[in-house]
Motif scaffolding. Structure first.
Motif, PDB file in Angstrom:
ATOM      1  N   PRO A 134       0.835  -1.203   0.000  1.00  0.00           N
ATOM      2  CA  PRO A 134       0.000   0.000   0.000  1.00  0.00           C
ATOM      3  C   PRO A 134       0.869   1.253   0.000  1.00  0.00           C
ATOM      4  CG  PRO A 134       0.110  -0.929   2.200  1.00  0.00           C
ATOM      5  CD  PRO A 134       0.826  -1.884   1.303  1.00  0.00           C
ATOM      6  N   PHE A 135       0.435   2.278  -0.684  1.00  0.00           N
ATOM      7  CA  PHE A 135       1.183   3.537  -0.582  1.00  0.00           C
ATOM      8  C   PHE A 135       0.391   4.604   0.152  1.00  0.00           C
ATOM      9  CE2 PHE A 135       2.181   7.774  -2.424  1.00  0.00           C
ATOM     10  CZ  PHE A 135       3.351   7.961  -1.702  1.00  0.00           C
ATOM     11  N   ASP A 136      -0.849   4.841  -0.264  1.00  0.00           N
ATOM     12  CA  ASP A 136      -1.498   6.047   0.253  1.00  0.00           C
ATOM     13  C   ASP A 136      -2.544   5.782   1.335  1.00  0.00           C
ATOM     14  OD1 ASP A 136      -3.191   4.892  -1.485  1.00  0.00           O
ATOM     15  OD2 ASP A 136      -3.286   6.582  -2.878  1.00  0.00           O
ATOM     16  N   ASP A 137      -2.552   4.586   1.893  1.00  0.00           N
ATOM     17  CA  ASP A 137      -3.485   4.306   2.966  1.00  0.00           C
ATOM     18  C   ASP A 137      -2.669   4.200   4.257  1.00  0.00           C
ATOM     19  OD1 ASP A 137      -4.988   3.053   4.902  1.00  0.00           O
ATOM     20  OD2 ASP A 137      -5.972   1.661   3.522  1.00  0.00           O
ATOM     21  N   LEU A 138      -2.719   5.253   5.059  1.00  0.00           N
ATOM     22  CA  LEU A 138      -1.824   5.359   6.220  1.00  0.00           C
ATOM     23  C   LEU A 138      -1.880   4.126   7.123  1.00  0.00           C
ATOM     24  CD1 LEU A 138       0.175   7.091   7.908  1.00  0.00           C
ATOM     25  CD2 LEU A 138      -1.816   8.013   9.112  1.00  0.00           C
ATOM     26  N   ALA A 139      -3.085   3.736   7.518  1.00  0.00           N
ATOM     27  CA  ALA A 139      -3.208   2.625   8.474  1.00  0.00           C
ATOM     28  C   ALA A 139      -2.584   1.355   7.902  1.00  0.00           C
ATOM     29  CB  ALA A 139      -4.685   2.402   8.805  1.00  0.00           C
ATOM     30  N   ASN A 140      -2.843   1.133   6.632  1.00  0.00           N
ATOM     31  CA  ASN A 140      -2.332  -0.048   5.952  1.00  0.00           C
ATOM     32  C   ASN A 140      -0.799  -0.037   5.876  1.00  0.00           C
ATOM     33  OD1 ASN A 140      -2.327  -2.342   4.415  1.00  0.00           O
ATOM     34  ND2 ASN A 140      -3.971  -1.642   3.070  1.00  0.00           N
ATOM     35  N   VAL A 141      -0.235   1.129   5.575  1.00  0.00           N
ATOM     36  CA  VAL A 141       1.226   1.263   5.490  1.00  0.00           C
ATOM     37  C   VAL A 141       1.839   0.965   6.863  1.00  0.00           C
ATOM     38  CG1 VAL A 141       3.141   2.871   5.084  1.00  0.00           C
ATOM     39  CG2 VAL A 141       1.100   2.982   3.647  1.00  0.00           C
ATOM     40  N   LEU A 142       1.241   1.529   7.895  1.00  0.00           N
ATOM     41  CA  LEU A 142       1.806   1.359   9.241  1.00  0.00           C
ATOM     42  C   LEU A 142       1.784  -0.112   9.649  1.00  0.00           C
ATOM     43  CD1 LEU A 142       0.335   4.492  11.103  1.00  0.00           C
ATOM     44  CD2 LEU A 142       2.493   4.266   9.844  1.00  0.00           C
ATOM     45  N   ASP A 148       4.449   1.728  14.777  1.00  0.00           N
ATOM     46  CA  ASP A 148       3.491   2.026  15.839  1.00  0.00           C
ATOM     47  C   ASP A 148       2.709   3.290  15.465  1.00  0.00           C
ATOM     48  OD1 ASP A 148       2.193   2.900  18.084  1.00  0.00           O
ATOM     49  OD2 ASP A 148       3.962   2.857  19.397  1.00  0.00           O
ATOM     50  N   PRO A 149       1.361   3.192  15.365  1.00  0.00           N
ATOM     51  CA  PRO A 149       0.556   4.351  14.906  1.00  0.00           C
ATOM     52  C   PRO A 149       0.701   5.584  15.788  1.00  0.00           C
ATOM     53  CG  PRO A 149      -0.777   2.350  15.001  1.00  0.00           C
ATOM     54  CD  PRO A 149       0.544   2.001  15.603  1.00  0.00           C
ATOM     55  N   SER A 150       1.138   5.416  17.032  1.00  0.00           N
ATOM     56  CA  SER A 150       1.250   6.587  17.904  1.00  0.00           C
ATOM     57  C   SER A 150       2.680   7.135  17.921  1.00  0.00           C
ATOM     58  CB  SER A 150       0.818   6.211  19.330  1.00  0.00           C
ATOM     59  OG  SER A 150       1.694   5.221  19.822  1.00  0.00           O
ATOM     60  N   SER A 151       3.555   6.615  17.060  1.00  0.00           N
ATOM     61  CA  SER A 151       4.964   7.025  17.097  1.00  0.00           C
ATOM     62  C   SER A 151       5.224   8.254  16.227  1.00  0.00           C
ATOM     63  CB  SER A 151       5.844   5.871  16.612  1.00  0.00           C
ATOM     64  OG  SER A 151       5.542   5.586  15.252  1.00  0.00           O
ATOM     65  N   ALA A 152       6.400   8.848  16.435  1.00  0.00           N
ATOM     66  CA  ALA A 152       6.825   9.970  15.592  1.00  0.00           C
ATOM     67  C   ALA A 152       7.019   9.482  14.155  1.00  0.00           C
ATOM     68  CB  ALA A 152       8.132  10.549  16.131  1.00  0.00           C
ATOM     69  N   GLU A 153       7.438   8.244  14.013  1.00  0.00           N
ATOM     70  CA  GLU A 153       7.621   7.686  12.660  1.00  0.00           C
ATOM     71  C   GLU A 153       6.292   7.686  11.904  1.00  0.00           C
ATOM     72  OE1 GLU A 153       9.477   3.817  12.922  1.00  0.00           O
ATOM     73  OE2 GLU A 153      11.425   4.783  12.637  1.00  0.00           O
ATOM     74  N   ALA A 154       5.218   7.333  12.609  1.00  0.00           N
ATOM     75  CA  ALA A 154       3.901   7.304  11.966  1.00  0.00           C
ATOM     76  C   ALA A 154       3.517   8.712  11.503  1.00  0.00           C
ATOM     77  CB  ALA A 154       2.856   6.749  12.921  1.00  0.00           C
ATOM     78  N   ALA A 155       3.801   9.715  12.327  1.00  0.00           N
ATOM     79  CA  ALA A 155       3.485  11.100  11.959  1.00  0.00           C
ATOM     80  C   ALA A 155       4.275  11.508  10.720  1.00  0.00           C
ATOM     81  CB  ALA A 155       3.779  12.027  13.128  1.00  0.00           C
TER      82      ALA A 155
END
Ligand SMILES: *[C@@H]1O[C@H](CO)[C@@H](O)[C@H](O)[C@H]1NC(C)=O
Ligand SMILES: *[C@@H]1O[C@H](CO)[C@@H](O)[C@H](O)[C@H]1NC(C)=O
Length: 321
Positions: A134-142, A148-155
């Motif tokens: 996946p490229f443009d679906d954030l949850a899927n990419v993570l 971790d969705p709550s990490s700085a990397e996720a942001a």
């Protein structure tokens, strides 16, 4: 057995193997290399790009986690300062002094003081693998890349998606690409449009390493102009794997050079860098740090900068007569 001894045996075996079998160059024989050779005849794949292609095969980001932070340990200026519309992060963090320079400084004997910070390494995925992730679906990419969705990397991943999704302005053409094949294809299409298949394209990258260049004066030892008066810049973005943001503004002329630099201090590295000079900055954000650094303004003197680690520049070859 002592681990060091085991290590030495492995090194000895693999180096003798290398002599017998010949050590293949990175990316040799890969589909990405075959595509490159066909699309860009006469332009060898830059070593930094070949390394990222090979790494994407040998140490896939699908199984190994690469850091995605963008907190300044990454190549802040290099990764963001090209974004002439806003350069939001350069303003937050302060672009590196010396990152921009004037056309008049692009000559043999001129000295430039600058640094390139350690850059993030985002391996390039093979085209067929990139097509499936996946490229443009954030949850899927993570999820796919174990972020971790709550990490700085996720942001940061979310930031990159936003940069890719925002519409271009002021005649800019832009696209985000997720494989080397798509990057080359998109750059060629931006440069040539459709139906000019006879025109040849070149590509170039700076020979910097991911660990950057120390802050110090560098003297220019050679300047070789690269062909063309319009160029497509492709910038690698912070993401779990190699994603490029390619752009150009067809109305705004540019000039590109291959510049050989030598660090002035003892033992300092020599490095070949790709430089690009923007002749018309009238669509740049007036608060862009380049203007303050060079005491100029939108639409003023041409602004030049080097292409950062793993970024690529594309241009048209002069017609061969
Ligand atoms: C992602 O970025 C967009 C645009 O900047 C923002 O509106 C959104 O809240 C962000 N989403 C997450 C999950 O951080
Ligand atoms: C620079 O670009 C702007 C916008 O496209 C244009 O109006 C202007 O005439 C250009 N300046 C020069 C010196 O070509």
């Amino acid at each position: 057995m002592h681990p060091l001894i085991i290590h030495l045996i492995i090194v000895a075996v693999s180096s003798s193997g290398a002599i017998v079998l010949g050590h293949p160059a990175p990316a040799d024989g890969t589909p990405a290399m075959r595509f490159w050779e066909q699309a860009l005849p006469g332009t060898p794949m830059p070593a930094v790009i070949a390394d990222l292609v090979q790494k994407g095969i040998d140490h896939s980001p699908l199984t190994e986690h690469y850091p995605i932070n963008d907190d300044g340990t990454g190549d802040t200026a290099g990764n963001n300062a090209w974004n002439w519309r806003s350069c939001r992060r350069c303003q937050q963090k302060g672009a590196d002094k010396g990152f921009y320079f004037l056309m008049t400084q692009v000559r043999v004997g001129s000295t430039l003081t600058f640094t390139f910070r350690r850059a993030l390494i985002a391996p390039i995925l093979p085209h067929d693998v990139a097509a499936k992730v996946p490229f443009d679906d954030l949850a899927n990419v993570l999820t796919t890349f174990h972020v971790d969705p709550s990490s700085a990397e996720a942001a940061t991943v979310n930031d990159t998606l936003s940069v890719c999704q925002v519409s271009p302005v002021d005649g800019e053409k832009k696209v985000c690409t997720t494989s080397l094949e798509d990057t080359v294809k998109s750059a060629k299409q931006m440069l040539l449009g459709t139906g000019s298949s006879g025109v040849m394209t070149w590509a170039a990258a700076s020979a910097t390493r991911s660990n950057g260049l120390p802050l110090q004066p560098y003297v220019i030892q050679a300047v070789a102009p690269l062909d063309g008066d319009r160029h497509v810049g492709c910038h690698i973005l912070p993401y779990p794997y190699g994603v490029y943001y390619c752009h150009m503004t067809p109305a705004m002329p540019t000039k590109a050079y291959m510049v050989s630099l030598q660090g002035v201090s003892g033992g300092a590295p020599a490095v070949d860098m790709v430089a690009i000079c923007h002749f018309n900055t009238s669509n740049w954000d007036p608060s862009h740090p380049a203007f303050q650094m060079l005491h100029t303004h939108p639409g003023g003197k041409p602004v030049c900068h080097f292409m950062a680690y793993a970024n690529m520049l594309f241009g048209k070859k002069k017609a061969e007569i």
